[in-house]
Write a protein that holds these residues in place. Structure first.
Motif, short mmCIF file in Angstrom:
data_model
loop_
_atom_site.label_atom_id
_atom_site.label_comp_id
_atom_site.label_asym_id
_atom_site.label_seq_id
_atom_site.Cartn_x
_atom_site.Cartn_y
_atom_site.Cartn_z
N PHE A 1 0.84 -1.20 0.00
CA PHE A 1 0.00 0.00 0.00
C PHE A 1 0.87 1.25 0.00
O PHE A 1 0.60 2.22 -0.71
CB PHE A 1 -0.90 -0.03 1.24
N LEU A 2 1.93 1.23 0.80
CA LEU A 2 2.83 2.39 0.83
C LEU A 2 3.91 2.29 -0.24
O LEU A 2 4.40 3.30 -0.73
CB LEU A 2 3.50 2.50 2.21
N GLY A 3 4.27 1.06 -0.60
CA GLY A 3 5.40 0.87 -1.52
C GLY A 3 5.07 1.08 -2.98
O GLY A 3 5.84 1.68 -3.71
N VAL A 4 3.92 0.58 -3.42
CA VAL A 4 3.62 0.60 -4.86
C VAL A 4 2.49 1.58 -5.16
O VAL A 4 1.67 1.35 -6.01
CB VAL A 4 3.23 -0.81 -5.36
N SER A 5 2.45 2.70 -4.42
CA SER A 5 1.36 3.63 -4.67
C SER A 5 1.86 4.97 -5.19
O SER A 5 1.19 5.97 -5.07
CB SER A 5 0.55 3.83 -3.38
N LYS A 6 3.06 4.98 -5.77
CA LYS A 6 3.57 6.26 -6.25
C LYS A 6 3.02 6.56 -7.64
O LYS A 6 2.90 7.72 -8.02
CB LYS A 6 5.09 6.23 -6.30
N LYS A 7 2.72 5.50 -8.41
CA LYS A 7 2.21 5.72 -9.76
C LYS A 7 0.92 4.94 -9.94
O LYS A 7 0.84 3.79 -9.53
CB LYS A 7 3.24 5.28 -10.80
N LEU A 8 -0.04 5.59 -10.58
CA LEU A 8 -1.35 4.97 -10.76
C LEU A 8 -1.24 3.67 -11.56
O LEU A 8 -1.86 2.66 -11.23
CB LEU A 8 -2.27 5.96 -11.48
N SER A 9 -0.38 3.69 -12.59
CA SER A 9 -0.31 2.52 -13.47
C SER A 9 0.24 1.31 -12.74
O SER A 9 -0.29 0.19 -12.85
CB SER A 9 0.54 2.84 -14.69
N SER A 10 1.32 1.51 -11.94
CA SER A 10 1.87 0.36 -11.24
C SER A 10 0.96 -0.07 -10.10
O SER A 10 0.93 -1.25 -9.74
CB SER A 10 3.29 0.64 -10.74
N ALA A 11 0.18 0.88 -9.54
CA ALA A 11 -0.78 0.50 -8.50
C ALA A 11 -1.84 -0.42 -9.10
O ALA A 11 -2.24 -1.42 -8.48
CB ALA A 11 -1.44 1.75 -7.91
N LEU A 12 -2.29 -0.11 -10.31
CA LEU A 12 -3.27 -0.97 -10.97
C LEU A 12 -2.68 -2.35 -11.24
O LEU A 12 -3.34 -3.37 -11.02
CB LEU A 12 -3.71 -0.33 -12.29
N GLY A 13 -1.43 -2.38 -11.70
CA GLY A 13 -0.76 -3.66 -11.97
C GLY A 13 -0.64 -4.49 -10.72
O GLY A 13 -0.93 -5.69 -10.71
N MET A 14 -0.24 -3.82 -9.63
CA MET A 14 -0.10 -4.53 -8.35
C MET A 14 -1.45 -5.04 -7.89
O MET A 14 -1.58 -6.17 -7.40
CB MET A 14 0.48 -3.57 -7.30
N GLY A 15 -2.48 -4.20 -8.06
CA GLY A 15 -3.83 -4.61 -7.68
C GLY A 15 -4.24 -5.86 -8.44
O GLY A 15 -4.78 -6.81 -7.87
N ALA A 16 -3.94 -5.87 -9.75
CA ALA A 16 -4.31 -7.03 -10.57
C ALA A 16 -3.55 -8.26 -10.11
O ALA A 16 -4.13 -9.36 -9.97
CB ALA A 16 -4.01 -6.74 -12.04
N ALA A 17 -2.23 -8.11 -9.83
CA ALA A 17 -1.43 -9.25 -9.39
C ALA A 17 -1.95 -9.79 -8.07
O ALA A 17 -2.11 -11.01 -7.90
CB ALA A 17 0.04 -8.84 -9.26
N VAL A 18 -2.24 -8.88 -7.11
CA VAL A 18 -2.73 -9.33 -5.81
C VAL A 18 -4.10 -9.97 -5.95
O VAL A 18 -4.39 -10.99 -5.31
CB VAL A 18 -2.76 -8.15 -4.81
N THR A 19 -4.96 -9.39 -6.81
CA THR A 19 -6.29 -9.97 -7.03
C THR A 19 -6.16 -11.42 -7.51
O THR A 19 -6.78 -12.33 -6.96
CB THR A 19 -7.05 -9.16 -8.10
N PHE A 20 -5.30 -11.61 -8.50
CA PHE A 20 -5.10 -12.95 -9.04
C PHE A 20 -4.62 -13.91 -7.95
O PHE A 20 -5.21 -14.97 -7.73
CB PHE A 20 -4.08 -12.88 -10.18
N VAL A 21 -3.56 -13.49 -7.24
CA VAL A 21 -2.99 -14.38 -6.22
C VAL A 21 -4.00 -14.63 -5.11
O VAL A 21 -4.19 -15.77 -4.66
CB VAL A 21 -1.70 -13.76 -5.65
N MET A 22 -4.69 -13.57 -4.68
CA MET A 22 -5.59 -13.69 -3.53
C MET A 22 -6.75 -14.63 -3.84
O MET A 22 -7.07 -15.52 -3.04
CB MET A 22 -6.11 -12.30 -3.16
N VAL A 23 -7.38 -14.45 -5.00
CA VAL A 23 -8.55 -15.28 -5.34
C VAL A 23 -8.12 -16.73 -5.51
O VAL A 23 -8.72 -17.64 -4.93
CB VAL A 23 -9.22 -14.74 -6.62
N LEU A 24 -7.04 -16.92 -6.27
CA LEU A 24 -6.60 -18.29 -6.52
C LEU A 24 -6.13 -18.95 -5.22
O LEU A 24 -6.46 -20.11 -4.93
CB LEU A 24 -5.47 -18.27 -7.55
N ALA A 25 -5.37 -18.18 -4.42
CA ALA A 25 -4.81 -18.74 -3.19
C ALA A 25 -5.93 -19.12 -2.23
O ALA A 25 -5.91 -20.21 -1.65
CB ALA A 25 -3.87 -17.74 -2.53
N SER A 26 -6.92 -18.23 -2.06
CA SER A 26 -7.96 -18.57 -1.08
C SER A 26 -8.84 -19.72 -1.57
O SER A 26 -9.35 -20.48 -0.76
CB SER A 26 -8.79 -17.34 -0.71
#
Lengths: 191, 295
Positions: A28-53
Motif C-alpha cells: 500500500f505504501l510501496g507501490v502507490s507512487k504511480k497509478l499505473s503500477s498501482a493498478l498492476g499490483m492490484g491485478a497481481a494481488v487480485t489474481f494471487v488472492m482469489v486463486l490462493a484462497s
C-alpha cells in the motif's frame, strides 16, 4: 444471492482489507507512487488472492480437516501462496517486462503479504462455504485494489502540492493513509 | 504426525512440479552477458558504483549504460574481466582518483564560535547555523566521511580534520557525495597542488574566520606560468581560488607565493608501492577485489 452481494460490499467498503483491517500495508505504501503500477499490483494481488484462497479452502477442507492436521494451516497456506506468487512472477515477467520492473521487490513480497494469507485464514475462520469464500476473496481483492488506486491517485497529486519540507515523502503519505482510513470508517453504517 | 509429513511433502511436490513446468513454459531469455558480468564482479554489493548492488551494475554494463570499469573497488582486475565479456578494451591506463580535502581549518586554525552540543554528525551540525566553526564553508570535523568510507581510508586527525590515506582510497566518491559542506573533491593522484580552502567570503572576513583561508589576493593567479589557477566567482558573488587540473603542471609556484599558505603542494604518492589492500580472506575466489569490506 443477497448474502453474496452483502459479502462483497462488506469486503470492499466496510471491512476494507487495508483501510479497516490494516493488512497489506507494505505494498500500500510501496507501490502507490504511480497509478499505473498501482493498478498492476492490484491485478497481481487480485489474481494471487482469489486463486490462493480457493486452493487453500480446498486444502483446508479436504486435506487438513480430513486428516485432523489443522495445526499445519499456516505453513500449508504459505506454501500455496509462495508457489502462486512464483507463478505470477514468471507470467508477468514473460508478458509485461515493464510492469515487472515497476513492481520490483514488491512482487515477490506478495509471498509474505499478510493480506493474502489473512483472507485465506479469515475464509476458514468465518466458516464460509466455498462460494461465499470465493466472493469474499474477490471482494477483498477489489477492496485492496480500490484502496491502492485511490491512494496512488492522491499521491500523484501530492507530488505537485506544496508540502512542508519535513513532511515530504513518506510522512505525508502516512497522514493521507490515516485520513483515508478514517473516511472508510464512515461506511460502517452502510449495512 | 505421519499424515502431516506425507501431505505436506505431496503438496510441496505438486507445487514444485507445476513451477518447474511453468518456468520452462514462461522462460525469459536474458542477456547471457549479464550473468557473465555478474560473475566477474566482486559481489560485495558495496554500492560504490551508484547502482543497486553488483547485479544492478551488471545489467547497466550489459545495456551499455555504465562503463566497463564502473566497479571502482574492483580496480583494473575486475574491469579487465568485464571488458573481456563485453568484447572491448579496458582502459588500463586510466588514472586513479582519490579524495582530497579542500580545507585546512582544523581546531587550531579555525575557532568555534559556539559550543556544539548536538549529535556528532556533520549533517546535523550544518543544520545549526552551518556548524560551530567560524568559517561557514570549511570542514566541520564531525567525521561523517570517516563513517561512510567503506574502505577505512579516512581517519579523523587530532586537529579535527579527516586524513585520507591515498593508498587505501579507491576513489569511490561516497565521502564526496556525503559531505554536507562539499569540501571533499575527487582528484587524480598525479595532481599534487591543491587549494586547501573553500571559503568564499571576502578576504578580510575569511582571514578573521580562519588563519589559513584564501583571501582572494590573486597572487597565485598572477604568478602561475600556466594560467592554471584563478579566483573563480560564483552566482552569489563569493569567490575562491580554484586550480584547473588539466593545465596545472605541479610546479608549486602558487603554493610558495600564497601569503596564507592556503595552497599546498603535497608529495607524490609512491607508485612502486602496490596499493595497500586487505589480504583476501578467500584466496580461492578470484573475483575478490580485496576491498576489505568483508572485514
Amino acid at each position: 444471492m443477497k448474502d453474496l452481494f452483502i459479502i462483497i460490499v462488506s469486503a470492499v467498503l466496510i471491512h476494507n482489507i487495508i483501510l479497516s483491517q490494516f493488512l497489506g500495508v507494505c505494498p500500500f505504501l510501496g507501490v502507490s507512487k504511480k497509478l499505473s503500477s498501482a493498478l498492476g499490483m492490484g491485478a497481481a494481488v487480485t489474481f494471487v488472492m482469489v486463486l490462493a484462497s480457493t486452493i487453500t479452502w480446498i486444502i483446508q477442507h479436504f486435506v487438513l480437516a480430513y486428516y485432523e492436521i489443522e495445526y499445519l494451516q499456516t505453513i500449508a497456506f504459505i506454501l500455496v501462496i509462495a508457489s502462486l506468487v512464483q507463478f505470477v512472477e514468471m507470467v508477468i515477467r514473460k508478458f509485461s517486462p515493464a510492469l515487472y520492473k515497476s513492481l520490483g521487490v514488491y512482487l515477490p513480497l506478495i509471498t509474505t503479504n499478510c493480506a493474502v494469507l489473512g483472507v485465506a485464514i479469515l475464509n476458514v475462520q468465518t466458516e464460509y462455504t466455498f462460494v461465499e469464500g470465493l466472493f469474499n476473496s474477490v471482494g477483498n481483492a477489489l477492496g485492496f485494489t480500490l484502496a491502492l488506486v485511490l491512494f496512488a491517485g492522491i499521491r500523484e497529486r501530492l507530488e505537485l502540492a506544496d508540502i512542508p519540507a519535513s513532511l515530504q515523502g513518506l510522512p505525508i503519505a502516512l497522514i493521507t493513509a490515516a485520513l483515508m482510513s478514517m473516511a472508510f470508517l464512515g461506511f460502517t453504517g452502510l449495512l | 504426525m505421519y499424515y502431516a509429513v506425507v501431505s505436506l511433502a505431496i503438496m510441496g511436490g505438486i507445487f514444485g512440479l507445476v513451477l518447474a513446468f511453468a518456468s520452462r513454459k514462461f522462460a525469459v531469455e536474458v542477456d547471457p552477458r549479464v550473468e557473465a558480468i555478474n560473475e566477474a564482479l566482486p559481489g560485495a554489493n558495496c554500492g560504490a558504483c551508484g547502482y543497486p548492488g553488483c547485479s544492478g551494475l551488471a545489467e547497466a554494463i550489459a545495456e551499455g549504460k555504465a562503463p566497463v570499469d564502473a566497479c571502482v573497488p574492483g580496480k583494473e582486475a575486475v574491469a579487465k574481466k568485464v571488458a573481456e565479456v563485453m568484447g572491448v578494451e579496458a582502459n588500463a591506463n586510466k588514472e586513479r582518483s582519490i579524495a582530497q580535502l579542500m580545507c585546512q581549518g582544523g581546531n587550531d586554525k579555525c575557532k568555534n564560535i559556539y559550543e556544539g552540543m548536538g549529535f556528532e554528525d556533520c549533517h546535523s551540525a550544518v543544520a545549526h547555523f552551518k556548524g560551530p566553526k567560524a568559517c561557514n564553508y570549511g570542514c566541520l570535523g564531525f567525521g561523517s566521511c570517516e563513517k561512510i568510507c567503506p574502505f577505512g581510508a579516512i581517519k579523523m586527525g587530532d586537529n579535527g580534520l579527516p586524513i585520507i590515506d591515498p593508498y587505501l582510497c579507491t576513489g569511490c566518491g561516497k565521502c564526496v557525495q556525503n559531505c554536507p559542506q562539499q569540501v571533499l573533491k575527487l582528484v587524480g593522484v598525479s595532481h599534487l597542488v591543491h587549494v586547501r580552502c573553500s571559503n568564499k567570503d571576502k578576504g578580510k572576513f575569511a582571514k578573521q574566520a580562519c588563519s589559513v583561508a584564501c583571501i582572494k589576493c590573486r597572487l597565485c593567479e598572477k604568478n602561475c606560468p600556466q594560467d592554471a589557477i584563478h579566483v573563480v566567482s560564483d552566482e552569489q558573488g563569493g569567490s575562491v581560488a580554484v586550480i584547473d587540473y588539466e593545465k596545472c603542471t605541479n610546479c608549486g609556484i602558487c603554493a610558495t607565493k600564497c601569503p596564507t599558505k592556503a595552497i599546498e603542494k603535497i608529495l607524490p604518492i609512491d607508485n612502486t608501492v602496490p596499493p595497500k589492500t586487505v589480504e583476501p580472506e578467500d584466496t580461492t575466489n578470484s573475483n575478490c577485489g580485496a576491498c576489505g569490506l568483508c572485514k
